[in-house]
Design an enzyme around this catalytic site. Structure first.
Site, PDB file in Angstrom:
ATOM      1  N   ASN A   5       0.929  -1.159  -0.011  1.00 20.95           N
ATOM      2  CA  ASN A   5      -0.169  -0.018   0.075  1.00 20.95           C
ATOM      3  C   ASN A   5       0.712   1.086   0.016  1.00 20.95           C
ATOM      4  OD1 ASN A   5      -1.794   2.027   0.312  1.00 20.95           O
ATOM      5  ND2 ASN A   5      -2.405   1.307   2.471  1.00 20.95           N
ATOM      6  N   LYS A   7       0.178   4.330  -0.350  1.00 18.79           N
ATOM      7  CA  LYS A   7      -0.622   5.423   0.159  1.00 18.79           C
ATOM      8  C   LYS A   7      -0.434   6.710  -0.759  1.00 18.79           C
ATOM      9  CE  LYS A   7      -0.356   3.565   4.813  1.00 18.79           C
ATOM     10  NZ  LYS A   7      -0.145   3.470   6.038  1.00 18.79           N
ATOM     11  N   HIS A  90      -9.678   1.551   4.632  1.00 15.21           N
ATOM     12  CA  HIS A  90      -8.343   1.862   5.501  1.00 15.21           C
ATOM     13  C   HIS A  90      -8.738   2.722   6.526  1.00 15.21           C
ATOM     14  CE1 HIS A  90      -4.235   2.822   6.575  1.00 15.21           C
ATOM     15  NE2 HIS A  90      -3.842   1.876   5.904  1.00 15.21           N
ATOM     16  N   GLU A  92      -6.991   5.321   7.653  1.00  8.32           N
ATOM     17  CA  GLU A  92      -6.790   6.676   7.385  1.00  8.32           C
ATOM     18  C   GLU A  92      -7.818   7.191   6.559  1.00  8.32           C
ATOM     19  OE1 GLU A  92      -2.955   5.780   5.308  1.00  8.32           O
ATOM     20  OE2 GLU A  92      -2.042   5.327   7.153  1.00  8.32           O
ATOM     21  N   GLU A 158      -5.738  -4.262  10.780  1.00  9.29           N
ATOM     22  CA  GLU A 158      -4.597  -3.295  10.814  1.00  9.29           C
ATOM     23  C   GLU A 158      -4.895  -2.722  12.042  1.00  9.29           C
ATOM     24  OE1 GLU A 158      -2.578  -2.246   6.748  1.00  9.29           O
ATOM     25  OE2 GLU A 158      -4.146  -0.974   7.423  1.00  9.29           O
ATOM     26  N   GLY A 164       2.305   2.620  10.789  1.00 14.23           N
ATOM     27  CA  GLY A 164       3.409   3.722  10.815  1.00 14.23           C
ATOM     28  C   GLY A 164       4.159   4.004  11.983  1.00 14.23           C
ATOM     29  N   SER A 194       3.344  -1.470  10.483  1.00 13.87           N
ATOM     30  CA  SER A 194       4.596  -1.810  10.781  1.00 13.87           C
ATOM     31  C   SER A 194       5.345  -2.893  10.591  1.00 13.87           C
ATOM     32  CB  SER A 194       5.211  -1.296  12.206  1.00 13.87           C
ATOM     33  OG  SER A 194       4.685   0.049  12.575  1.00 13.87           O
TER      34      SER A 194
HETATM   35  O1  LIG Z   1      -1.499   1.188   6.746  1.00 12.46           O
HETATM   36  C1  LIG Z   1      -0.744   0.273   6.522  1.00 12.46           C
HETATM   37  C2  LIG Z   1      -0.967  -0.691   5.322  1.00 12.46           C
HETATM   38  O2  LIG Z   1      -2.179  -0.386   4.896  1.00 12.46           O
HETATM   39  C3  LIG Z   1       0.552  -0.178   7.095  1.00 12.46           C
HETATM   40  O3  LIG Z   1       1.532   0.863   7.294  1.00 12.46           O
HETATM   41  P1  LIG Z   1       2.964   0.749   7.804  1.00 12.46           P
HETATM   42  O4  LIG Z   1       3.433  -0.596   7.240  1.00 12.46           O
HETATM   43  O5  LIG Z   1       3.548   1.807   7.243  1.00 12.46           O
HETATM   44  O6  LIG Z   1       2.808   0.744   9.097  1.00 12.46           O
END
Ligand SMILES: O=C(CO)COP(=O)(O)O
Length: 238
Positions: A5, A7, A90, A92, A158, A164, A194
């Site tokens: 992903n 992002k 997601h 976010e 997640e 992150g 992570s």
């Molecule tokens: O949100 C994520 C994948 O969709 C995870 O992000 P990270 O791997 O940067 O923690």
């Protein structure tokens, strides 16, 4: 299954560079590999992934096919540029853009209608975990997001506090949530939060982890490759 992903990262040149590097490193991978990229890079990435096993994914969609929805992108459009997978719900998007369960449910249905496999993200916040609400939250998300859906949906667990942050959920936490999800729906469950080249082997030892949804570490083709390699090694995928 290992899913990148990206992002909102990369300009056009870098996206193609990393995408093509992932393709050349992982075109013979035994695990299923997918890259979920920003909309504007999908068409060219689909050219780059041609004749490989790498699947092309988006990070969002709108649930109507066409119409006066300025700025939105539909499943029909994604399909027309070769998209096979889409991330839905997601955290976010839930947090930053107020995406609710009803909308997520419609998005999943629209993806399925256009033969795009949805990856539904679920997970609890830190305060919800501390208040012992993890299972209630996840059950609630699954029940509402998957309402009236019988088709295959991949789930990504997640935990919001692990995204992150460098704080990976521990094996027991992951195992019990994946078990809970699999009782609700018999499907592939990925872990995200992570994941990196160093912890991927250990995380792959968790029996009910079917793969990873990788953010930060997927921005580097070599790191993403190592995650996939460690997963294949631990799972004995060949
Ligand atoms: O949100 C994520 C994948 O969709 C995870 O992000 P990270 O791997 O940067 O923690």
């Amino acid at each position: 299954m290992i899913v990148a992903n990206w992002k909102m990262h990369f300009d056009y040149k870098k996206a193609l560079e990393v995408g093509c590097a992932i393709k050349s490193k992982l075109s013979d991978a035994k695990a299923e590999i997918a890259v979920c990229a920003p909309f504007v890079y999908l068409k060219d990435l689909s050219e780059c992934f041609k004749n490989s096993n790498i699947k092309l994914g988006a990070q969002n969609l709108y649930f109507e096919d066409e119409g006066a929805y300025t700025g939105e992108v539909s499943a029909m459009m994604l399909k027309s540029v070769g998209c096979q997978i889409v991330i839905v719900g997601h955290s976010e998007r839930r947090q930053l853009f107020g995406e609710d369960d009803n909308m997520i449910n419609k998005k999943i249905k629209s993806a399925i209608k256009h033969n795009i496999t949805p990856i539904l993200c679920v997970g609890e916040s830190l305060s919800q975990r501390q208040n012992n609400e993890t299972f209630t939250i996840i059950e609630n998300q699954l029940a509402k997001d998957l309402l009236d859906i019988k088709e295959t949906v991949i789930i990504a667990y997640e935990p919001i506090w692990a995204i992150g942050s460098g704080k990976v959920a521990n094996s027991e936490q992951i195992f019990e949530v994946h078990e809970f999800i699999k009782k609700f729906i018999d499907t592939k469950v990925l872990y995200g939060g992570s994941v990196n080249a160093q912890n991927a082997g250990e995380l792959s030892k968790i029996q009910n982890v079917d793969g990873f949804l990788v953010g930060g570490a997927s921005l580097d083709a070599q790191k993403f490759y190592e995650i996939a390699l460690n997963f294949e090694k631990e799972k004995g995928v060949s």
